[in-house]
Motif scaffolding. Structure first.
Motif, mmCIF file in Angstrom:
data_model
loop_
_atom_site.group_PDB
_atom_site.id
_atom_site.type_symbol
_atom_site.label_atom_id
_atom_site.label_comp_id
_atom_site.label_asym_id
_atom_site.label_seq_id
_atom_site.Cartn_x
_atom_site.Cartn_y
_atom_site.Cartn_z
ATOM 1 N N GLU A 29 2.690 2.027 11.072
ATOM 2 C CA GLU A 29 3.628 1.162 11.775
ATOM 3 C C GLU A 29 4.310 0.257 10.759
ATOM 4 O OE1 GLU A 29 1.886 -1.030 14.993
ATOM 5 O OE2 GLU A 29 0.777 0.706 15.767
ATOM 6 N N PRO A 30 5.510 -0.233 11.089
ATOM 7 C CA PRO A 30 6.240 -1.091 10.143
ATOM 8 C C PRO A 30 5.713 -2.522 10.121
ATOM 9 C CG PRO A 30 7.542 -0.791 12.126
ATOM 10 C CD PRO A 30 6.335 0.097 12.280
ATOM 11 N N VAL A 86 4.469 -1.774 -5.416
ATOM 12 C CA VAL A 86 4.885 -0.430 -4.978
ATOM 13 C C VAL A 86 5.010 -0.398 -3.455
ATOM 14 C CG1 VAL A 86 4.225 1.994 -4.862
ATOM 15 C CG2 VAL A 86 3.916 0.729 -7.002
ATOM 16 N N THR A 87 4.078 -1.041 -2.778
ATOM 17 C CA THR A 87 4.134 -1.100 -1.320
ATOM 18 C C THR A 87 5.396 -1.813 -0.849
ATOM 19 O OG1 THR A 87 1.709 -1.132 -1.195
ATOM 20 C CG2 THR A 87 2.910 -1.927 0.724
ATOM 21 N N GLY A 145 11.439 1.622 4.713
ATOM 22 C CA GLY A 145 10.729 1.180 5.901
ATOM 23 C C GLY A 145 11.448 0.159 6.747
ATOM 24 N N GLY A 146 12.677 -0.193 6.347
ATOM 25 C CA GLY A 146 13.423 -1.158 7.134
ATOM 26 C C GLY A 146 12.911 -2.577 7.026
ATOM 27 N N GLY A 177 18.485 3.840 -0.445
ATOM 28 C CA GLY A 177 17.499 2.796 -0.186
ATOM 29 C C GLY A 177 16.920 2.241 -1.472
ATOM 30 N N LEU A 178 16.639 3.121 -2.428
ATOM 31 C CA LEU A 178 16.123 2.673 -3.711
ATOM 32 C C LEU A 178 17.149 1.824 -4.457
ATOM 33 C CD1 LEU A 178 14.104 5.617 -5.327
ATOM 34 C CD2 LEU A 178 13.326 3.279 -4.898
#
Length: 283
Positions: free
Chosen positions: A91-92, A218-219, A227-228, A271-272
């Motif tokens: 989940e986000p 990294v997370t 992941g928005g 995104g990156l």
């Protein structure tokens, strides 16, 4: 669909009372057999190491999938591992995942460096080799040197070449880091499972030998890129040691993965690049 575990694997793990049920919708793959999950492993040494660590690991406020040994004591049988089933799905809940990273890395701090982390990428290249080369690209003096030395093919796509170009630019912003390295879990985004108010869960440990705050970085990079997550996520965790440099290296790592992995898609790069813009403002 993921290949079904063969009968010999089911028998050796003592899992013949229930039929295997594919877990395609879980985001993590594998086959559920009763209260056990069977998963194909990309690298036997890493899978056996993870099982050994998770067998007795305790982390406050976390659920951990425990390995199931085969009837002959093995953790891995014909490329498959077995673990206890833990309920939940990704989940986000990004801040909670970063908090998981911190608690987990504190618990892993006393582990010795696994010998396989000293080995360079080697043909025939697997996913593991690509991630090893990408990790080293973020830290070695000349980015991508390990990949070139191993003979990993340079990217041919336009987005892959762009990733290398941006990575090389970011390398010039690195500054010396004197934090101690330890075992970290380098792939927590999208693999931490949530089930309502239950404690978050992990089903594996993907080991790297880097500073603990790099694992959290990294997370965060993954959450921002794909992941928005809101941009303030970076600011909420600035108490991590050498945070700007950890975020910089984590971004380089993901750019290198994008450049080197044969299954990378152009859609993952924008995104990156948004993360690159944010990190540049910090260093």
């Amino acid at each position: 669909m993921i290949a079904e575990p063969p009968a010999q694997v089911l028998t050796t793990f003592g899992l013949t009372a229930h039929p295997p049920i594919a877990m395609d919708g879980s985001g993590l793959g594998g086959w559920r057999v009763g209260e056990v999950v069977l998963t194909m492993v990309p690298d036997r040494a890493r899978a056996a190491w993870s099982a050994t660590v998770r067998e007795n690991l305790y982390v406050e406020g976390m659920r951990i999938a425990r390995p199931i040994r085969a009837t002959d004591g093995r953790y891995v049988v014909s490329g498959w591992r077995a673990d206890t089933y833990v309920a939940g799905s990704p989940e986000p809940r990004h801040d909670e995942v970063v908090a998981v990273a911190d608690r987990l890395h504190e618990a892993l701090a006393k582990l010795e460096r696994p010998r396989f982390l000293l080995q360079p990428p080697a043909p025939p290249f697997t996913d593991v080799d690509v991630f090893v080369a990408a990790d080293r690209a973020a830290w070695e003096e000349h980015p991508m040197r390990s990949a070139r030395a191993a003979g990993i093919a340079p990217p041919e796509s336009e987005d892959g070449r762009q990733s290398v170009a941006v990575l090389s630019t970011l390398a010039g912003l690195r500054r010396p880091v004197e934090l101690p390295s330890q075992v970290i879990h380098g792939d927590l985004f999208g693999t931490v499972l949530f089930a309502g108010a239950a404690a978050p869960a992990i089903t594996d440990i993907v080991p790297y030998w880097r500073p603990a705050s790099y694992g959290a970085a990294v997370t965060v990079v993954d959450a921002l890129a794909w992941g928005g997550a809101d941009e303030e996520l970076i600011e909420r965790w600035t108490d991590h040691p050498d945070w700007p440099q950890m975020l910089l290296r984590a971004t380089m790592f993901r750019l290198a993965v994008h450049a080197l992995h044969p299954r990378s898609t152009a859609g993952a790069l924008p995104g990156l690049l948004r993360v690159v813009d944010q990190v540049r403002l910090l260093v």
